[in-house]
Scaffold this motif. Sequence first.
Motif, PDB file in Angstrom:
ATOM      1  N   VAL A   1       0.836  -1.204   0.000  1.00 13.47           N
ATOM      2  CA  VAL A   1       0.000   0.000   0.000  1.00 13.47           C
ATOM      3  C   VAL A   1       0.868   1.250   0.000  1.00 13.47           C
ATOM      4  CG1 VAL A   1      -1.682   1.327   1.345  1.00 13.47           C
ATOM      5  CG2 VAL A   1      -1.963  -1.142   1.088  1.00 13.47           C
ATOM      6  N   ARG A   2       1.943   1.237   0.788  1.00 16.69           N
ATOM      7  CA  ARG A   2       2.851   2.395   0.826  1.00 16.69           C
ATOM      8  C   ARG A   2       3.413   2.684  -0.567  1.00 16.69           C
ATOM      9  NH1 ARG A   2       7.918   3.046   0.282  1.00 16.69           N
ATOM     10  NH2 ARG A   2       8.278   0.784   0.287  1.00 16.69           N
ATOM     11  N   ALA A   3       3.851   1.640  -1.270  1.00 12.85           N
ATOM     12  CA  ALA A   3       4.401   1.834  -2.613  1.00 12.85           C
ATOM     13  C   ALA A   3       3.334   2.370  -3.570  1.00 12.85           C
ATOM     14  CB  ALA A   3       4.960   0.512  -3.136  1.00 12.85           C
ATOM     15  N   GLY A   4       2.096   1.861  -3.433  1.00 18.02           N
ATOM     16  CA  GLY A   4       1.026   2.358  -4.293  1.00 18.02           C
ATOM     17  C   GLY A   4       0.699   3.801  -4.027  1.00 18.02           C
TER      18      GLY A   4
ATOM     19  N   THR B   1      -2.304  -0.075  -9.089  1.00 16.04           N
ATOM     20  CA  THR B   1      -0.880  -0.403  -8.944  1.00 16.04           C
ATOM     21  C   THR B   1      -0.652  -1.573  -7.998  1.00 16.04           C
ATOM     22  OG1 THR B   1      -0.374   1.933  -9.302  1.00 16.04           O
ATOM     23  CG2 THR B   1       1.381   0.562  -8.367  1.00 16.04           C
ATOM     24  N   ILE B   2      -1.466  -1.636  -6.950  1.00 18.37           N
ATOM     25  CA  ILE B   2      -1.175  -2.625  -5.898  1.00 18.37           C
ATOM     26  C   ILE B   2      -1.877  -3.968  -6.112  1.00 18.37           C
ATOM     27  CG2 ILE B   2      -0.841  -0.774  -4.239  1.00 18.37           C
ATOM     28  CD1 ILE B   2      -3.525  -1.414  -3.032  1.00 18.37           C
ATOM     29  N   LEU B   3      -2.798  -4.074  -7.081  1.00 12.71           N
ATOM     30  CA  LEU B   3      -3.516  -5.334  -7.273  1.00 12.71           C
ATOM     31  C   LEU B   3      -2.602  -6.525  -7.570  1.00 12.71           C
ATOM     32  CD1 LEU B   3      -6.929  -4.791  -9.111  1.00 12.71           C
ATOM     33  CD2 LEU B   3      -6.493  -5.974  -6.969  1.00 12.71           C
ATOM     34  N   PRO B   4      -1.658  -6.422  -8.530  1.00 11.55           N
ATOM     35  CA  PRO B   4      -0.804  -7.590  -8.815  1.00 11.55           C
ATOM     36  C   PRO B   4       0.012  -8.075  -7.610  1.00 11.55           C
ATOM     37  CG  PRO B   4      -0.696  -6.012 -10.602  1.00 11.55           C
ATOM     38  CD  PRO B   4      -1.433  -5.333  -9.496  1.00 11.55           C
ATOM     39  N   PRO B   5       0.727  -7.190  -6.884  1.00 14.86           N
ATOM     40  CA  PRO B   5       1.461  -7.696  -5.716  1.00 14.86           C
ATOM     41  C   PRO B   5       0.537  -8.195  -4.608  1.00 14.86           C
ATOM     42  CG  PRO B   5       1.636  -5.292  -5.842  1.00 14.86           C
ATOM     43  CD  PRO B   5       1.043  -5.752  -7.129  1.00 14.86           C
ATOM     44  N   LEU B   6      -0.667  -7.619  -4.485  1.00 15.21           N
ATOM     45  CA  LEU B   6      -1.621  -8.117  -3.500  1.00 15.21           C
ATOM     46  C   LEU B   6      -2.032  -9.539  -3.835  1.00 15.21           C
ATOM     47  CD1 LEU B   6      -4.120  -5.211  -2.673  1.00 15.21           C
ATOM     48  CD2 LEU B   6      -2.490  -6.312  -1.136  1.00 15.21           C
ATOM     49  N   ALA B   7      -2.252  -9.819  -5.109  1.00 15.67           N
ATOM     50  CA  ALA B   7      -2.630 -11.172  -5.524  1.00 15.67           C
ATOM     51  C   ALA B   7      -1.553 -12.170  -5.139  1.00 15.67           C
ATOM     52  CB  ALA B   7      -2.866 -11.205  -7.034  1.00 15.67           C
ATOM     53  N   GLY B   8      -0.297 -11.813  -5.402  1.00 14.48           N
ATOM     54  CA  GLY B   8       0.798 -12.709  -5.024  1.00 14.48           C
ATOM     55  C   GLY B   8       0.853 -12.947  -3.530  1.00 14.48           C
ATOM     56  N   GLN B   9       0.573 -11.915  -2.750  1.00 12.01           N
ATOM     57  CA  GLN B   9       0.607 -12.051  -1.295  1.00 12.01           C
ATOM     58  C   GLN B   9      -0.508 -12.960  -0.804  1.00 12.01           C
ATOM     59  OE1 GLN B   9       3.068 -10.879   0.674  1.00 12.01           O
ATOM     60  NE2 GLN B   9       2.038 -12.117   2.223  1.00 12.01           N
ATOM     61  N   PHE B  10      -1.685 -12.846  -1.388  1.00  8.39           N
ATOM     62  CA  PHE B  10      -2.805 -13.656  -0.924  1.00  8.39           C
ATOM     63  C   PHE B  10      -2.697 -15.099  -1.421  1.00  8.39           C
ATOM     64  CE2 PHE B  10      -5.105  -9.396  -0.850  1.00  8.39           C
ATOM     65  CZ  PHE B  10      -4.715  -9.179   0.459  1.00  8.39           C
TER      66      PHE B  10
END
Length: 338
Positions: A228-231, A265-274
């Motif tokens: 979230v910070r990066a986004g 911006t944050i959707l792809p890394p969020l998917a990897g995290q989940f």
Amino acid sequence: MEKNVSNIKRLSNPTSYFLSVVGFFILVGLAVGIVYGATAAVQYQWRWFKVPQYFMYKPTVTIYAEDDGEIKSITEKGGEVELLVEEGGETHTYMVPKGSLSLDEGDMLSPGDIIAEYKDGWKPGILLKGLWLTLKISFMSTIFGILLGIIGGVARVSDTPVLKWSAITYVEIVRGSPLLVQIMIFYFVLGTTINSILSMHGMPIIHPEWYGIMALSVFTGAYVVEIVRAGIEAIHPGQIEAARSQGLTYFQTMFHIILPQALKTILPPLAGQFINLIKDSSLLGMISVTELTKATREGITTSLQTFELWLLCAVLYLSMTFTLSMFVQYLERRTANK
């Protein structure tokens, strides 16, 4: 430049594409062949026909005589049979499905004799229960992890020291220690303390499943904070200044202006995290939570079907993570069109 274009065209022509597809299936066939060849070398007997019972099965119900007695009467009532049995001077009534009796009226019974035996209704098997629990834990941990991550991410970019430093401390502590250690701390340290207090006050204790959800949520939230910070930092600072100049507070600016834009911006890394969260839930078996991995181990212990159940477990995890990946890609396309 023309040489590069011609090479790309040669690689993308129908013949090359067909050969690539054939090559892929050849590689898959070789992998399957190697696995089966290895099992043949160790003389492993595949028993796939027994796998369905780990999803749904009909348990066998057996009624035993507890004492010396006699069957007094057998009365048919629709599709069931009412059985009156006199045991130890007392009369017991049993309702059993028609055709499950192997005795007749007047037969004498001894302790341990089978009175009736029948198949009960369909019940969920151990793998289905483990799959459901994994989905439940992963879903709840995802929701709590997102909430923690958003709150922590907003605090992380704040200029207020108490918010920013608290968020940094949380992220560094959680990311700096293994997840398994955190699960153990939540269950054996925090859980033991809380459950002891609850027991002293006559209140029901908290199930280990909830301590596992807490641990996964806190662990995931720490990584979501940085995502979230990066986004947020990818959004031009001028938008924050413009929103503040219109009278919006810091948190109103974040939740109404910045975060909706940062979502793309944050959707792809969020998917990897989940996706990692679903796989990390397998560690909860260490605190007696019967999720999918622990359910698989228990199934192997009783049946010795090692290869079948572990392969099936891997396929079930893959189906969950692949479904989540496809869903996130759908969300990415929806947000990109707005």
